[in-house]
Design an enzyme around this catalytic site. Structure first.
Site, PDB file in Angstrom:
ATOM      1  N   LEU A   1       2.425  -2.042  66.538  1.00 43.84           N
ATOM      2  CA  LEU A   1       1.549  -2.342  67.663  1.00 43.84           C
ATOM      3  C   LEU A   1       0.086  -2.429  67.256  1.00 43.84           C
ATOM      4  CD1 LEU A   1       3.133  -0.039  70.401  1.00 43.84           C
ATOM      5  CD2 LEU A   1       3.491  -2.486  70.062  1.00 43.84           C
ATOM      6  N   GLY A   2      -0.326  -1.595  66.362  1.00 38.74           N
ATOM      7  CA  GLY A   2      -1.719  -1.590  65.925  1.00 38.74           C
ATOM      8  C   GLY A   2      -1.923  -0.582  64.814  1.00 38.74           C
TER       9      GLY A   2
ATOM     10  N   LYS B   1       3.348   7.241  66.541  1.00 40.72           N
ATOM     11  CA  LYS B   1       2.060   7.205  65.852  1.00 40.72           C
ATOM     12  C   LYS B   1       2.209   7.922  64.516  1.00 40.72           C
ATOM     13  CE  LYS B   1      -2.868   8.125  66.594  1.00 40.72           C
ATOM     14  NZ  LYS B   1      -3.870   8.705  67.537  1.00 40.72           N
TER      15      LYS B   1
ATOM     16  N   SER C   1      -3.924   5.850  60.765  1.00 43.32           N
ATOM     17  CA  SER C   1      -2.659   5.922  61.497  1.00 43.32           C
ATOM     18  C   SER C   1      -2.171   4.525  61.849  1.00 43.32           C
ATOM     19  CB  SER C   1      -2.815   6.753  62.778  1.00 43.32           C
ATOM     20  OG  SER C   1      -3.752   6.158  63.644  1.00 43.32           O
ATOM     21  N   GLU C   2      -0.876   4.433  62.045  1.00 39.41           N
ATOM     22  CA  GLU C   2      -0.209   3.216  62.497  1.00 39.41           C
ATOM     23  C   GLU C   2       0.626   3.549  63.726  1.00 39.41           C
ATOM     24  OE1 GLU C   2       0.408   1.102  58.093  1.00 39.41           O
ATOM     25  OE2 GLU C   2       2.123   1.877  59.228  1.00 39.41           O
TER      26      GLU C   2
ATOM     27  N   GLY D   1      -5.022   1.970  63.028  1.00 37.96           N
ATOM     28  CA  GLY D   1      -6.351   2.557  63.082  1.00 37.96           C
ATOM     29  C   GLY D   1      -6.854   2.927  61.705  1.00 37.96           C
ATOM     30  N   GLY D   2      -7.739   3.912  61.676  1.00 38.03           N
ATOM     31  CA  GLY D   2      -8.301   4.325  60.399  1.00 38.03           C
ATOM     32  C   GLY D   2      -7.270   4.949  59.474  1.00 38.03           C
TER      33      GLY D   2
ATOM     34  N   ASP E   1     -13.670  12.216  74.484  1.00 44.28           N
ATOM     35  CA  ASP E   1     -13.648  10.875  73.885  1.00 44.28           C
ATOM     36  C   ASP E   1     -13.146   9.861  74.905  1.00 44.28           C
ATOM     37  OD1 ASP E   1     -14.061   9.012  71.917  1.00 44.28           O
ATOM     38  OD2 ASP E   1     -12.124   9.315  70.952  1.00 44.28           O
TER      39      ASP E   1
END
Length: 698
Positions: free
Chosen positions: A390-391, A413, A396-397, A393-394, A514
């Site tokens: 899906l996406g 995640k 993580s997948e 990050g820094g 956040d």
């Protein structure tokens, strides 16, 4: 009592020994009168009658009996009574075989009566005949310490009744045992059949799970192939990344596709046509007929000077009113058509830009999926099947997965630690991840993404399993559509405040810290549906150990973390001690998100980077929010944003107070709460104005 005096003294002695001595037989022996010696038989007597007879005798009668006994014994000569029972002792043990029990033995001085008692019937007559021939010497008096044993008398009918009862009980027990055995066998057969059925169901479930897994993998591969095919087609239409060399480095640059090129050409064509239309309109205005039919000299245009060739320009020829009106109407219609075409082209351009954003996102996703180590539909923890990325990050997948046990879609995640990290950095990252898990796993609310599971994959990676939301986040929606109508934005803010209220009503309360559009998931992919909050990695727990309401909150130990556009001014204060924060941090973030949804931009530092915001102290100078005239927003929404973005945290409402704001209440409650809200806003505005005036003077 008088009858006993006519008995022979020896018989009385035997009767007394029979009563006072220890008995070994079950039935008493009845002794008949002297006249009935020849026909005496064994009979049963009552022990109680014997005892009553012996107790009724007086001491004088006892002495008389002893005298008679001594006289009789002198005639027969000295002989022990035990000699008469030598033949009878061999038969006495047979009486104990009836199961009645053996009585305790008496002292040696009184042992002979027990032998007499244990003899069967028929021996008593022999003894009486022998005693008459040889009298026995006087017997010493029995000791008073000798015990009298009791005897229970049961008739044959009682024994038969007991036996019948025992047999009936045994039959009942046998029937019960048989019933229980049959029930046990039936239950065992049922258990065996249930176990076989369970094994069969498990086998079928296993086969079904394997089939579901196979079908899901096939579907995921088909979808992935279709997405890649579409992406390849869109490369030419929408554009693609190309690698170019700049000096010693290779840089990827974006090149638009033919759709954008054609659109730009059409826009250029329309621009040229509009220029020509403007020139025609100017020339038409020069030929505009005068108001009077015979214009005077003043109304005539002046004669033009000589041109470059030395000739004077002729006067423009006037048109009549009908021709002028006809030409003017044609030019106006063409101009309106050009405006409409330009608007259509602009709308088409915005649509292409949205498609291009999706296309770029898909290209990045495919590239990251090809580089991932979990791309081959692995099954994690023997339970979670990974379908598609899906996406990323820094560190993580996020994969879309399927829970093979609960049979539901999940989001996996995967946190990956770099092998080049030092041990302290790895420990710190794992500490924050476990802290996020401890906070998130206890949350259960309709507006908060649920956390299902956490497990380790290998030494450098672990996975958190979350609730799957099929839609995009609010940040992507704003990038696609820029802004939204006030009603949709208000609905989103109401759900966000509901989630924040839940976080602050639990014990201990939680600060999200956040809160931003990227952490607000749209469940149905549009702003008309439900939303869910996610990403509690920077959350703060306001427990009694760290939170102090009198001091203004808890210490901010992670200063510098978070997204700067959505953090309040107190998070940027630098001093000897760390700043104090509370739930009012989330209130500020809510106001920023609401402003961005309504106006399509951030109120502070919109076009600045986080480094520029930190260097220029943008948030520290954000004393007052400014509203644009367009788009049109209600005054209630503006007042709500002002209450959320109060510069001083003492003047800003907390989450629980924000949940009672009249703007978020139903329409029937707004009127009653509006007056109180306006009064509080007026009271708060005075110190705010003083603060802004002092800052302007400095």
């Amino acid at each position: 009592m008088q009858e006993f005096r006519h008995f022979d003294p020896q018989k009385l002695e035997l009767l007394e020994a029979r009563i006072k001595g220890n008995r070994s037989s079950q039935q008493p022996i009845m002794i008949a009168d002297d006249s009935n010696h020849s026909t005496s038989t064994c009979s049963r007597g009552s022990p109680s009658d014997d005892i009553e007879v012996m107790q009724s005798e007086t001491p004088e009668k006892e002495r008389k009996k002893r005298k008679r006994k001594g006289q009789d014994s002198d005639l027969s000569g000295p002989k022990k009574i035990s000699e008469y029972f030598k033949a009878a002792t061999s038969l006495s043990p047979g009486r104990t075989s009836l199961g009645i029990g053996i009585l305790p033995k008496s002292p040696p001085s009184s042992s002979y009566p027990s032998q007499m008692m244990s003899s069967p019937c028929g021996n008593s007559n022999d003894y009486i005949s022998h005693s008459s021939q040889s009298p026995k010497p006087a017997r010493p008096r029995f000791s008073e310490s000798s015990s009298i044993s009791t005897q229970t008398e049961m008739s044959l009918q009682d024994l038969e009744l007991k036996e019948r009862q025992h047999q009936s009980h045994m039959r009942v027990k046998e029937e019960t045992i048989e019933t229980l055995n049959s029930t046990t066998q039936d239950l065992q057969r049922r258990l065996d059949s249930a176990q076989k059925l369970l094994e069969k169901v498990k086998e079928q479930s296993k086969k079904s799970t394997e089939k579901i897994k196979q079908l899901l993998i096939e579907k995921a591969r088909a979808e992935n192939k279709e997405a890649r095919t579409k992406s390849m087609e869109d490369r030419l239409r929408l554009g693609q990344f190309t690698t170019q060399r700049q000096g010693a480095k290779f840089v990827e640059t974006w090149n638009d596709g033919y759709a954008f090129t054609d659109l730009v050409k059409r826009q250029e064509k329309i621009a040229k046509e509009r220029e020509e239309l403007d020139q025609q309109r100017k020339s038409l205005m020069k030929r505009k007929p005068p108001n009077s039919p015979h214009p005077s000299s003043k109304s005539r245009p002046k004669q033009n000077g000589p041109n470059d060739e030395g000739f004077a320009k002729p006067f423009p020829e006037f048109m009549n009113h009908a021709e002028f009106y006809e030409r003017d109407e044609i030019l106006k219609l063409r101009q309106a058509a050009f405006k409409k075409e330009e608007a259509d082209l602009q709308g088409e351009l915005e649509k292409l830009e949205r498609e291009r954003n999706l296309h770029i996102r898909e290209l990045k996703r495919i590239h990251n999926e090809d580089q991932s180590t979990f791309r081959d539909h692995k099954v994690l923890n023997d339970r979670y099947l990974l379908l598609r990325l899906l996406g990323k990050g820094g560190f993580s997948e996020v994969y879309k997965g399927y829970d093979l046990k609960e049979h539901r879609d999940v989001a996996c995640k995967i946190h990956q630690l770099s092998k080049e990290w030092k041990e302290d950095k790895k420990a710190n990252y794992i500490k924050h991840a476990l802290r996020e898990y401890e906070i998130h796993k206890s949350l259960d609310h309709a507006r908060v993404v649920k956390l299902y599971d956490v497990f380790e994959i290998d030494a450098n990676s672990f996975c958190t399993v979350l609730e799957f939301c099929p839609g995009n986040d609010l940040d992507f929606h704003l990038k696609q559509h820029k802004l939204m109508v006030e009603r949709e934005a208000r609905c989103i803010i109401m759900q966000v405040v509901s989630a924040l209220k839940y976080l602050n009503e639990r014990k201990p309360p939680i600060i999200h810290y956040d809160l931003k559009p990227g952490n607000i998931l749209l469940c149905h992919g549009s702003t008309c549906g439900a939303i869910k909050l996610t990403d509690f990695g920077l959350s703060k727990v306001m427990d009694d150990e760290h939170f102090n309401s009198q001091e203004g909150g808890m210490d901010l130990t992670s200063q510098g973390a978070g997204t700067y556009w959505y953090l309040p001014p107190e998070c940027f204060v630098v001093g000897k001690e760390p700043p104090k924060i509370s739930s009012k941090v989330d209130v500020w973030s809510t106001g920023i998100i609401f402003y961005q949804c309504l106006y399509g931009k951030k109120p502070f530092g919109h076009n600045l980077s986080q480094a520029s915001i930190l260097e220029q102290n943008t948030i520290l100078r954000a004393t007052q929010v400014q509203f644009s005239p367009k788009p049109t927003v209600s005054q209630e929404a503006k007042d709500f944003i002002r209450r959320c973005l109060m510069y001083r945290k003492e003047d800003r409402a907390d989450v629980l107070a924000l949940a009672k704001d009249p703007y978020l209440m139903p329409s029937n409650k707004k009127s009653s709460a509006a007056a109180a809200a306006h009064a509080s806003a007026a009271a708060v505005s005075s110190p705010h104005n003083q603060l802004s005036n002092s800052e302007n003077s400095t």
